[in-house]
Scaffold this motif. Structure first.
Motif, short mmCIF file in Angstrom:
data_model
loop_
_atom_site.label_atom_id
_atom_site.label_comp_id
_atom_site.label_asym_id
_atom_site.label_seq_id
_atom_site.Cartn_x
_atom_site.Cartn_y
_atom_site.Cartn_z
N HIS A 1 1.16 8.30 -14.61
CA HIS A 1 1.91 7.51 -13.62
C HIS A 1 1.40 7.71 -12.21
CE1 HIS A 1 5.10 5.51 -15.86
NE2 HIS A 1 4.97 6.49 -16.72
N PRO A 2 1.24 8.95 -11.70
CA PRO A 2 0.76 9.07 -10.32
C PRO A 2 -0.59 8.41 -10.12
CG PRO A 2 1.40 11.21 -11.18
CD PRO A 2 1.47 10.27 -12.30
N VAL A 3 -1.50 8.62 -11.07
CA VAL A 3 -2.84 8.06 -10.89
C VAL A 3 -2.79 6.53 -10.94
CG1 VAL A 3 -5.15 8.04 -11.84
CG2 VAL A 3 -3.86 10.12 -11.85
N TYR A 4 -1.99 5.99 -11.82
CA TYR A 4 -1.86 4.54 -11.91
C TYR A 4 -1.31 3.98 -10.61
CZ TYR A 4 -0.67 0.09 -14.12
OH TYR A 4 -0.59 -1.23 -14.47
N LEU A 5 -0.36 4.68 -10.01
CA LEU A 5 0.23 4.20 -8.75
C LEU A 5 -0.80 4.27 -7.63
CD1 LEU A 5 3.73 5.67 -9.22
CD2 LEU A 5 3.23 3.30 -8.75
N VAL A 6 -1.62 5.32 -7.62
CA VAL A 6 -2.67 5.40 -6.59
C VAL A 6 -3.65 4.26 -6.78
CG1 VAL A 6 -4.57 6.76 -5.72
CG2 VAL A 6 -2.42 7.86 -6.25
N LEU A 7 -3.97 3.94 -8.04
CA LEU A 7 -4.84 2.79 -8.31
C LEU A 7 -4.24 1.51 -7.73
CD1 LEU A 7 -7.31 1.76 -10.10
CD2 LEU A 7 -5.59 1.17 -11.75
N PHE B 1 -11.55 1.23 -1.73
CA PHE B 1 -12.36 1.25 -2.93
C PHE B 1 -12.39 2.63 -3.54
CE2 PHE B 1 -15.52 -2.25 -3.82
CZ PHE B 1 -14.66 -3.23 -3.41
N GLU B 2 -12.59 3.64 -2.71
CA GLU B 2 -12.69 4.99 -3.25
C GLU B 2 -11.38 5.42 -3.86
OE1 GLU B 2 -15.47 6.79 -3.64
OE2 GLU B 2 -16.17 4.80 -3.06
N MET B 3 -10.25 5.04 -3.23
CA MET B 3 -8.93 5.37 -3.80
C MET B 3 -8.82 4.76 -5.18
SD MET B 3 -5.51 5.33 -1.39
CE MET B 3 -5.46 3.67 -1.11
N MET B 4 -9.19 3.48 -5.26
CA MET B 4 -9.09 2.73 -6.50
C MET B 4 -10.03 3.32 -7.54
SD MET B 4 -9.60 -1.31 -6.35
CE MET B 4 -11.36 -1.24 -6.46
N LEU B 5 -11.29 3.60 -7.10
CA LEU B 5 -12.29 4.05 -8.05
C LEU B 5 -11.99 5.44 -8.56
CD1 LEU B 5 -15.58 2.73 -6.49
CD2 LEU B 5 -14.49 2.03 -8.60
N VAL C 1 0.83 -1.20 0.00
CA VAL C 1 0.00 0.00 0.00
C VAL C 1 0.87 1.25 0.00
CG1 VAL C 1 -1.76 1.25 1.24
CG2 VAL C 1 -1.73 -1.23 1.30
N VAL C 2 1.87 1.26 0.87
CA VAL C 2 2.60 2.51 1.10
C VAL C 2 3.59 2.79 -0.02
CG1 VAL C 2 3.97 3.74 2.78
CG2 VAL C 2 2.37 2.05 3.54
N VAL C 3 4.23 1.76 -0.54
CA VAL C 3 5.26 2.00 -1.57
C VAL C 3 4.65 2.64 -2.81
CG1 VAL C 3 6.83 0.84 -3.13
CG2 VAL C 3 6.88 0.29 -0.72
N PRO C 4 3.52 2.12 -3.37
CA PRO C 4 2.95 2.84 -4.51
C PRO C 4 2.52 4.25 -4.18
CG PRO C 4 2.05 0.63 -4.39
CD PRO C 4 2.81 0.84 -3.14
N LEU C 5 2.06 4.50 -2.93
CA LEU C 5 1.62 5.86 -2.60
C LEU C 5 2.80 6.82 -2.58
CD1 LEU C 5 -1.16 5.65 0.09
CD2 LEU C 5 -1.28 6.55 -2.22
N ILE C 6 3.91 6.39 -1.96
CA ILE C 6 5.09 7.27 -1.96
C ILE C 6 5.57 7.50 -3.38
CG2 ILE C 6 7.48 7.48 -1.26
CD1 ILE C 6 6.96 6.30 1.26
N ALA C 7 5.55 6.42 -4.17
CA ALA C 7 5.97 6.57 -5.56
C ALA C 7 5.05 7.53 -6.29
CB ALA C 7 5.96 5.20 -6.25
#
Lengths: 150, 496, 153
Positions: free
Chosen positions: B110-116, B136-140, B9-15
């Motif tokens: 890229h940022p949006v894909y990583l948040v997904l 879910f909301e983060m993903m959606l 969870v955290v690594v994609p968010l920092i990225a």
């Protein structure tokens, strides 16, 4: 108090649902906002009776309001804030592109439904043509049994 | 292990944060994204090995223990989903980097894909129902942005439908949470499982149904699937691949998790779920037969295959749920592969409409093979992995004596084969007929740029690997299913 | 664009106070109602006031940062404050408090949750900035980089 809140929640949901069935995106956004508010009100309702603000050391044994639904409702509000902003940008973009903000039917769906309808029309036309040709044969052309008559 | 758990969870968010800060420098974005997914894949594999050996383990955010705090739980099912999801996300990212289009034009990809990716990871790992809502909301929200990236007219239109339907589903989710909290006083999944017996039976069945509806919209079961074929095909290909492979499967994951963990064994709505599964399979495949665009056909097939997974769930036996889990694992890989191949066809031939193109396999044999192998697997031809998955579903159904729905699934299988052969005949076989041709050297030779071919080829090899390793994988799925149907270990890990 | 004199003067008076109020809410969020989200919103509302007074150029003058940079720093800050305790042997997002003695000024309490809140505030301000830029750029040119018009296939 709870009954009034429950009625308000129901009212918000019904208004939101009615608006959700509209065609214009701006109305849909208002409807979704109302439904979101109804859901948040329901979250607040689920916390039970009201009480003192839940700070450590600030209460002297009175009933304390449940802090959990407040946290949940706050999160839900932040989320709906972000998504509403996105929907507004989408409506704006749609207005830039088409001058309007209608939610439209899916193009491919319409095309396939149209193709099926055209196929059905073709078949009906074929059947009618065959029926007409059959009627002609009965009325005008020579009957099979009379060809080699006397 | 405690350190490993939050990493997906955290690594994609920092990225994502770093990607956003360096929005103008595409190379930094690409490096950060790829590195994040490599780390996530490594962490997931380590988690899988640990969980298989020692059982479920939990980490508590902020140091607050459950049920007050939010818990992240890894058990066999979630670890497996993570291990399958992370490489697919990496492969699709590599594909997007090679495809001339969205990734190269939009700094926000890229940022949006990583948040997904972070949202997907959090949905698999969380042990708290409200945190699941947040995930879910983060993903959606990330998916709303990705599906309309580019701002074209057709994207905006189908994006509107997608967003509105998912917002309604989210509102329903909040209603479910409010009602659960009002009756049971908690939103932690393990705690809910423990406290469920304190409410009357009608309320429990109502909760089971409401949970089915909320996650069914996300998983695209009948009659809640209409948004999927409308919105998926207009997104850029890598986006559709991720959605098809992952987002619906997150919905199926939540369905399986909530129906086995939170719903008590006496209230399980198995019969209802089986009927829904049957209708979903039939409607999905019939819809696929009516279409004549590769991406639309594949979108309808997503719906049809969801029916198989829900069928496995509805049996509520170890064999059934193990079959469902195996099917999910298969579908994540296969569906993404097929949609990436669809993107390659789009790149090589200029269109995906079956009537406009033809003979792609003659011109680019590599593309032909890359479609043929996953398509045969999807249709359930031995010895591919799809066959193993379908066989396990059918066997589970037969041993539970649900003859009707098993018969339906076999008929749908035949129709799936028919639909796949329709794509093959229409797009890949016959006279070579291309609408537009690419102009760089690798594409002229092989049909796609190097990253695109590498990513798709990697996923094809992965699906073949699933076929080869079907035995051990199915054994793992059986252990995971046994864990799901008897959640004592899960509850103990969370509520110690 | 035509600027209203009254609006200009009022915004000139109110903007800095509103921004400071946002900062105050951010710092006091741990002990009183407030926090990163509300602080960011109030600061963003102050920016929106500048937009109403003078258009998007006014906002750019008030805050000459790119929205993406703000968003990125905010997100990295917030997730950084989440992962640092994890790598140091504690749980994810676990916060610590402490005191700093400043001699004659007494002791200042601090809490690492402030870092998280600052991250959230940056994200919210960045998002408001992005909203104002996206909705506020002049029509009809669709030349801003996020709105490229491509013909559908």
């Amino acid at each position: 108090m709870s009954l009034l809140l429950a009625f308000s929640t129901a009212l918000l949901f019904s208004l939101g649902t009615y608006l959700l069935l509209q065609r214009r995106l701006s109305r849909l956004i208002v409807g979704l906002g109302l439904m979101g508010h109804g859901a948040n009100l329901l979250l607040l309702l689920s916390g039970g009776r009201r009480g003192v603000a839940p700070f450590i050391g600030a209460t002297k044994g009175e009933r304390v309001a449940d802090p959990m639904p407040q946290a949940l409702a706050l999160t839900a509000i932040v989320i709906s804030f972000g998504v509403t902003a996105f929907l507004l940008a989408l409506a704006f973009r749609s207005w830039q592109l088409t001058g309007d903000d209608l939610v439209e039917d899916d193009v491919e769906d319409r095309r396939i439904a149209g193709a099926l309808a055209a196929l059905a029309d073709e078949e009906v036309a074929d059947i009618e043509a065959m029926a007409a040709a059959g009627a002609d044969a009965e009325a005008g052309g020579p009957a099979l049994g009379e060809e080699d008559g006397p | 292990m405690r350190v490993l758990l939050p990493l997906p969870v955290v690594v994609p968010l920092i990225a994502a944060g770093i990607s956003m800060a360096f929005a103008r420098q595409r190379n930094v974005q690409r490096a950060v994204g790829a590195l994040a997914f490599v780390i996530t894949t490594g962490a997931s594999i380590a988690m899988l090995v640990d969980v298989d050996r020692h059982g479920p383990s939990a980490a508590f955010m902020g140091g607050w223990s459950a049920p007050v705090g939010i818990s992240l739980v890894a058990d066999r099912f979630s670890a497996l989903m993570l291990v399958v999801a992370s490489p697919v996300l990496l492969a699709v990212l590599v594909f997007a980097m090679g495809q001339p289009g969205t990734e190269q034009e939009q700094p926000s990809f890229h940022p949006v894909y990583l948040v997904l990716a972070a949202g997907v990871g959090l949905s698999f790992l969380t042990g708290d129902l409200f945190n699941l809502f947040v995930a879910f909301e983060m993903m959606l929200t990330a998916s709303y942005i990705l599906i309309t990236l580019g701002g074209r007219r057709d994207q905006v239109q189908s994006g509107m439908t997608y967003v509105i339907i998912n917002l309604v589903a989210s509102t329903l989710f909040v209603v479910l949470l409010a009602l659960l909290y009002a009756s049971l006083g908690t939103v932690n999944m393990a705690d809910l499982a423990v406290r469920m017996h304190t409410v009357p039976e009608g309320v429990r069945v109502a909760f089971a149904l409401l949970m089915f509806v909320v996650f069914g919209i996300k998983a695209a079961v009948f009659p809640l699937f209409f948004w999927l074929p409308d919105s998926y095909p207009t997104a850029p290909t890598p986006i559709t691949a991720v959605f098809a492979g992952l987002l619906t499967k997150v919905g199926v994951y939540c369905l399986i998790r909530t129906q086995t963990l939170i719903v008590l064994p006496g209230d399980r709505i198995g019969g209802f779920i089986l009927v829904i599964a049957g209708i979903t399979m039939v409607v999905g495949v019939l819809g696929a037969i009516a279409q004549d665009d590769v991406k639309r056909i594949l979108s309808f097939h997503i719906v049809s295959q969801i029916g198989y997974m829900v069928l496995g769930l509805g049996l509520f036996t170890v064999a059934g749920i193990a079959a469902a889990i195996l099917y999910v694992v298969n579908q994540v890989v296969l569906k993404s592969t097929l949609l990436l191949v669809g993107g390659l066809v789009d790149h090589a031939a200029g269109s995906t409409r079956l009537a406009s193109i033809g003979g792609v396999a003659r011109r680019y044999p590599l593309l032909g093979w890359m479609f043929l192998l996953p398509a045969l697997s999807l249709a359930g031809i031995p010895p591919f992995s799809g066959f193993v998955a379908k066989l396990s579903v059918v066997q589970a159904g037969l041993s539970a004596e649900e003859w009707a729905v098993v018969a339906v699934s076999l008929v749908v299988s035949v129709l799936t084969l028919f639909s796949m052969s329709k794509i093959w005949a229409g797009a890949f076989w016959g006279e070579v007929e291309l609408v537009a041709e690419p102009d760089d050297a690798t594409s002229v030779r092989f049909g796609g740029t190097l990253p695109m071919l590498l990513a798709t080829g990697g996923l094809v090899v992965a699906s073949l690997g699933l076929a080869v390793a079907a035995g051990p994988v199915f054994g793992y799925c059986q252990r995971a299913a046994a864990d799901l149907l008897d959640p004592a270990a899960y509850v103990r890990a969370v509520l110690r | 664009m035509r600027r209203s004199l009254i609006l200009d003067v009022v915004v000139r008076v109110v903007f800095h106070s509103a921004f400071l109020l946002g900062l105050f809410l951010l710092f006091t969020g741990h002990n009183r109602p407030g926090g990163g989200f509300v602080g960011g919103l109030v600061a963003g509302a102050a920016l929106a006031l500048r937009y109403v007074a003078g258009g998007i150029d006014e906002v750019r003058e008030a805050l000459p940062v790119r929205a993406w940079t703000l968003l990125g720093i905010g997100l990295a800050c917030a997730t950084g404050s989440a992962i640092v305790p994890l790598l140091a042997g504690r749980e994810l997002l676990e916060h610590f408090k402490g005191e700093v003695h400043l001699g004659p000024m007494g002791a200042a309490h601090y809490n690492t949750a402030l870092v998280f809140d600052i991250g959230v505030a940056f994200v919210v301000v960045g998002m408001t900035l992005m909203l104002l830029v996206a909705f506020g750029e002049r029509l009809p040119s669709l030349g801003n980089s996020w709105a490229r018009q491509e013909t559908g296939r």
